[in-house]
Design a protein around this motif. Structure first.
Motif, PDB file in Angstrom:
ATOM      1  N   SER A   9       0.823  -1.210   0.000  1.00 16.02           N
ATOM      2  CA  SER A   9       0.000   0.000   0.000  1.00 16.02           C
ATOM      3  C   SER A   9       0.854   1.255   0.000  1.00 16.02           C
ATOM      4  O   SER A   9       0.335   2.349   0.160  1.00 16.02           O
ATOM      5  CB  SER A   9      -0.920   0.001   1.229  1.00 16.02           C
ATOM      6  N   GLY A  10       2.160   1.088  -0.169  1.00 17.43           N
ATOM      7  CA  GLY A  10       3.060   2.231  -0.192  1.00 17.43           C
ATOM      8  C   GLY A  10       3.312   2.700  -1.611  1.00 17.43           C
ATOM      9  O   GLY A  10       2.427   2.626  -2.472  1.00 17.43           O
ATOM     10  N   PRO A  11       4.516   3.172  -1.906  1.00 16.58           N
ATOM     11  CA  PRO A  11       4.809   3.703  -3.237  1.00 16.58           C
ATOM     12  C   PRO A  11       4.848   2.632  -4.323  1.00 16.58           C
ATOM     13  O   PRO A  11       4.779   2.958  -5.503  1.00 16.58           O
ATOM     14  CB  PRO A  11       6.181   4.353  -3.063  1.00 16.58           C
ATOM     15  N   PHE A  12       4.920   1.348  -3.922  1.00 21.26           N
ATOM     16  CA  PHE A  12       4.967   0.263  -4.903  1.00 21.26           C
ATOM     17  C   PHE A  12       3.977  -0.842  -4.533  1.00 21.26           C
ATOM     18  O   PHE A  12       3.719  -1.091  -3.354  1.00 21.26           O
ATOM     19  CB  PHE A  12       6.382  -0.314  -5.011  1.00 21.26           C
ATOM     20  N   PHE A  25       7.790  -5.337  -8.409  1.00 21.50           N
ATOM     21  CA  PHE A  25       6.947  -4.269  -7.899  1.00 21.50           C
ATOM     22  C   PHE A  25       6.650  -3.280  -9.032  1.00 21.50           C
ATOM     23  O   PHE A  25       7.528  -3.006  -9.865  1.00 21.50           O
ATOM     24  CB  PHE A  25       7.644  -3.503  -6.772  1.00 21.50           C
ATOM     25  N   ARG A  26       5.464  -2.748  -9.036  1.00 20.13           N
ATOM     26  CA  ARG A  26       5.151  -1.661  -9.971  1.00 20.13           C
ATOM     27  C   ARG A  26       4.728  -0.423  -9.171  1.00 20.13           C
ATOM     28  O   ARG A  26       4.251  -0.523  -8.044  1.00 20.13           O
ATOM     29  CB  ARG A  26       4.068  -2.064 -10.955  1.00 20.13           C
ATOM     30  N   ARG A  27       4.909   0.715  -9.791  1.00 24.73           N
ATOM     31  CA  ARG A  27       4.613   1.982  -9.118  1.00 24.73           C
ATOM     32  C   ARG A  27       3.126   2.074  -8.763  1.00 24.73           C
ATOM     33  O   ARG A  27       2.255   1.709  -9.546  1.00 24.73           O
ATOM     34  CB  ARG A  27       5.006   3.135 -10.037  1.00 24.73           C
ATOM     35  N   ASN A  28       2.845   2.579  -7.577  1.00 18.56           N
ATOM     36  CA  ASN A  28       1.470   2.840  -7.143  1.00 18.56           C
ATOM     37  C   ASN A  28       1.104   4.258  -7.583  1.00 18.56           C
ATOM     38  O   ASN A  28       1.600   5.231  -7.008  1.00 18.56           O
ATOM     39  CB  ASN A  28       1.381   2.709  -5.620  1.00 18.56           C
ATOM     40  N   PRO A  29       0.252   4.413  -8.586  1.00 20.69           N
ATOM     41  CA  PRO A  29      -0.043   5.761  -9.107  1.00 20.69           C
ATOM     42  C   PRO A  29      -0.824   6.624  -8.129  1.00 20.69           C
ATOM     43  O   PRO A  29      -0.897   7.852  -8.302  1.00 20.69           O
ATOM     44  CB  PRO A  29      -0.869   5.463 -10.367  1.00 20.69           C
ATOM     45  N   ASN A  30      -1.399   6.008  -7.094  1.00 20.19           N
ATOM     46  CA  ASN A  30      -2.222   6.759  -6.145  1.00 20.19           C
ATOM     47  C   ASN A  30      -1.488   7.084  -4.840  1.00 20.19           C
ATOM     48  O   ASN A  30      -2.099   7.596  -3.909  1.00 20.19           O
ATOM     49  CB  ASN A  30      -3.490   5.958  -5.822  1.00 20.19           C
ATOM     50  N   TYR A  31      -0.210   6.787  -4.808  1.00 24.16           N
ATOM     51  CA  TYR A  31       0.537   7.004  -3.566  1.00 24.16           C
ATOM     52  C   TYR A  31       0.656   8.491  -3.268  1.00 24.16           C
ATOM     53  O   TYR A  31       1.104   9.278  -4.110  1.00 24.16           O
ATOM     54  CB  TYR A  31       1.927   6.388  -3.689  1.00 24.16           C
ATOM     55  N   SER A  33       1.296   9.523   0.397  1.00 25.67           N
ATOM     56  CA  SER A  33       1.555   9.623   1.836  1.00 25.67           C
ATOM     57  C   SER A  33       3.040   9.434   2.150  1.00 25.67           C
ATOM     58  O   SER A  33       3.404   8.700   3.061  1.00 25.67           O
ATOM     59  CB  SER A  33       0.722   8.589   2.604  1.00 25.67           C
ATOM     60  N   ALA A  34       3.894  10.084   1.385  1.00 20.68           N
ATOM     61  CA  ALA A  34       5.328  10.005   1.642  1.00 20.68           C
ATOM     62  C   ALA A  34       5.648  10.646   2.990  1.00 20.68           C
ATOM     63  O   ALA A  34       4.982  11.605   3.407  1.00 20.68           O
ATOM     64  CB  ALA A  34       6.108  10.704   0.543  1.00 20.68           C
ATOM     65  N   PRO A  35       6.658  10.150   3.711  1.00 10.48           N
ATOM     66  CA  PRO A  35       7.019  10.755   5.000  1.00 10.48           C
ATOM     67  C   PRO A  35       7.569  12.161   4.809  1.00 10.48           C
ATOM     68  O   PRO A  35       7.983  12.548   3.705  1.00 10.48           O
ATOM     69  CB  PRO A  35       8.089   9.801   5.538  1.00 10.48           C
ATOM     70  N   ALA A  36       7.564  12.915   5.887  1.00 11.27           N
ATOM     71  CA  ALA A  36       8.044  14.304   5.820  1.00 11.27           C
ATOM     72  C   ALA A  36       9.511  14.376   5.425  1.00 11.27           C
ATOM     73  O   ALA A  36       9.965  15.395   4.894  1.00 11.27           O
ATOM     74  CB  ALA A  36       7.828  14.981   7.167  1.00 11.27           C
ATOM     75  N   LYS A  39      12.134  13.197  -0.236  1.00 13.98           N
ATOM     76  CA  LYS A  39      12.643  14.265  -1.090  1.00 13.98           C
ATOM     77  C   LYS A  39      11.574  14.812  -2.026  1.00 13.98           C
ATOM     78  O   LYS A  39      11.762  15.847  -2.668  1.00 13.98           O
ATOM     79  CB  LYS A  39      13.844  13.762  -1.892  1.00 13.98           C
ATOM     80  N   HIS A  40      10.458  14.106  -2.128  1.00 11.35           N
ATOM     81  CA  HIS A  40       9.326  14.623  -2.902  1.00 11.35           C
ATOM     82  C   HIS A  40       8.054  13.932  -2.426  1.00 11.35           C
ATOM     83  O   HIS A  40       8.100  12.902  -1.749  1.00 11.35           O
ATOM     84  CB  HIS A  40       9.534  14.404  -4.408  1.00 11.35           C
ATOM     85  N   GLN A  41       6.910  14.495  -2.763  1.00 14.63           N
ATOM     86  CA  GLN A  41       5.621  13.907  -2.441  1.00 14.63           C
ATOM     87  C   GLN A  41       4.987  13.364  -3.722  1.00 14.63           C
ATOM     88  O   GLN A  41       5.323  13.784  -4.825  1.00 14.63           O
ATOM     89  CB  GLN A  41       4.704  14.951  -1.799  1.00 14.63           C
ATOM     90  N   GLY A  42       4.080  12.416  -3.563  1.00 14.69           N
ATOM     91  CA  GLY A  42       3.414  11.841  -4.720  1.00 14.69           C
ATOM     92  C   GLY A  42       4.019  10.513  -5.130  1.00 14.69           C
ATOM     93  O   GLY A  42       4.888   9.962  -4.447  1.00 14.69           O
ATOM     94  N   PRO A  43       3.582   9.966  -6.267  1.00 12.89           N
ATOM     95  CA  PRO A  43       4.046   8.655  -6.731  1.00 12.89           C
ATOM     96  C   PRO A  43       5.554   8.616  -6.949  1.00 12.89           C
ATOM     97  O   PRO A  43       6.205   9.643  -7.148  1.00 12.89           O
ATOM     98  CB  PRO A  43       3.293   8.466  -8.057  1.00 12.89           C
ATOM     99  N   ALA A  44       6.095   7.419  -6.911  1.00 13.90           N
ATOM    100  CA  ALA A  44       7.528   7.212  -7.133  1.00 13.90           C
ATOM    101  C   ALA A  44       7.910   7.643  -8.540  1.00 13.90           C
ATOM    102  O   ALA A  44       7.088   7.672  -9.464  1.00 13.90           O
ATOM    103  CB  ALA A  44       7.877   5.749  -6.912  1.00 13.90           C
TER     104      ALA A  44
END
Length: 359
Positions: A9-12, A25-31, A33-36, A39-44
């Motif tokens: 349920s994370g970035p992948f 693993f494939r990228r989660n397009p809906n991610y 919730s990256a931690p503070a 280096k960036h927010q949103g999908p991998a």
């Protein structure tokens, strides 16, 4: 079951698990919730990851050299200098306790603190670590707490430096004064035999060599050290781990800091045995300090109490450390922004990773 069909349920997201070979693993397009600390927010940035299982360290490092892999775990000691000259190295030291030798303190010979201290002085663990790991892992002499833990007292890392004269004096005082033709000590007709049960589940690559070196070092003081290598399945099933089967077992505990003492040094209470205390060290005054630290509302007071416990553990030597538990990655030149989480475990974070044109 989740273990049979993991999702993520994370970035992948787990796309395919080829048992024993890799996980795709494939990228989660809906991610979102990256931690503070990311280096960036949103999908991998990258489309996916292929996580390969390459158990052989030579093959694993070789895959980085050939470009078959972009990132590898656990660089072999023989390749450590080469890896530092070729690649970016990312390292995190886990919190909790370092890699240590738990000494069974419930029965002879290690029920006597003088024998535990003698074993500490008789083993030149610093030299053993240097010889086995060739600079890839540092020596750690504070066996009570990992150096990345906030309560760590650095001066305790100098405890029990190699001193064969002190070892011999302590053993003489403890009554282990007789020696046979091979130099092995005895007391009341019983030889000073130390059995070390170990498995690679609690040892880094080349860790066996550290134990082999300690085996030879301790013999000079009269210890008959016997190694009991045990495969993981048998180890978890309890082989060579019965109350009369071993005197030493290498292990570690990962945690944010000194709160790990509640697990590893909790004595048996009200008839309930603590199965997570393999040293079987029963110290009620220590437990009282640990409980007071847990209940302290003031951070400075809590730290001071944990450090008091830390010093008491070192003084009584229910275990001995030799190196740290680390998470280390080597990255190819064209891979950027893979980092390790600063928590106790040091998990790798790939959501910020990207490739450059340079190879």
């Amino acid at each position: 079951m989740n273990c049979e069909s993991p999702v993520g349920s994370g970035p992948f997201i787990v796309e395919k698990w080829n048992r024993g070979r890799n996980v795709i693993f494939r990228r989660n397009p809906n991610y979102n919730s990256a931690p503070a600390t990311a280096k960036h927010q949103g999908p991998a940035y990258v489309e996916g990851i292929e996580w390969r299982f390459l158990a052989d360290p030579t093959i694993r490092y070789g895959s980085l050299l050939t470009g078959e892999s972009d990132v590898v775990y656990h660089i072999p000691a023989v390749n450590w200098q080469d890896a530092n000259s070729r690649f970016k190295i990312v390292r995190h030291l886990t919190g909790g306790t370092p890699l240590r030798l738990a000494l069974f303190s419930e029965r002879p010979p290690f029920d006597d603190v003088r024998v535990r201290q003698a074993f500490a002085y008789a083993s030149d663990r610093r030299a053993a670590v240097q010889a086995a790991f060739l600079g890839s892992l540092p020596y750690e002499g504070n066996f009570a707490l990992s150096q990345s833990s906030p309560e760590y007292v650095s001066e305790l890392s100098k405890s029990y430096s190699y001193d064969i004269e002190k070892a011999n004096k302590l053993l003489d005082e403890a009554g282990w004064a007789e020696r046979d033709a091979n130099g092995i000590r005895s007391k009341n007709g019983k030889a000073l035999i130390i059995r070390i049960t170990y498995t690679n589940a609690f040892s880094p690559p080349d860790g066996d060599q550290v134990l082999q070196i300690i085996q030879q070092q301790a013999k000079a003081a009269g210890f008959d050290v016997r190694l009991q290598p045990t495969n993981q399945a048998d180890f978890w099933a309890g082989k060579n781990l019965g109350p009369n089967d071993y005197e030493v077992v290498p292990l570690y505990w990962v945690a944010p800091g000194a709160e790990i003492y509640r697990i590893s040094y909790k004595p048996d209470l009200n008839g309930v045995r603590n199965p997570f205390n393999p040293s079987r060290y029963q110290d009620l005054p220590l437990w009282d300090i640990i409980q007071k630290a847990e209940q302290a509302g003031d951070k400075a007071q809590r730290t001071a109490l944990y450090q008091q416990a830390e010093r008491r553990i070192i003084e009584n030597a229910p275990s001995l450390s030799y190196t740290v538990l680390d998470v280390t990655l080597a990255l190819a030149d064209n891979v950027k922004d893979i980092w390790l989480d600063s928590g106790s475990v040091g998990e790798p974070v790939f959501s910020d990773a990207y490739f450059t044109d340079k190879k």
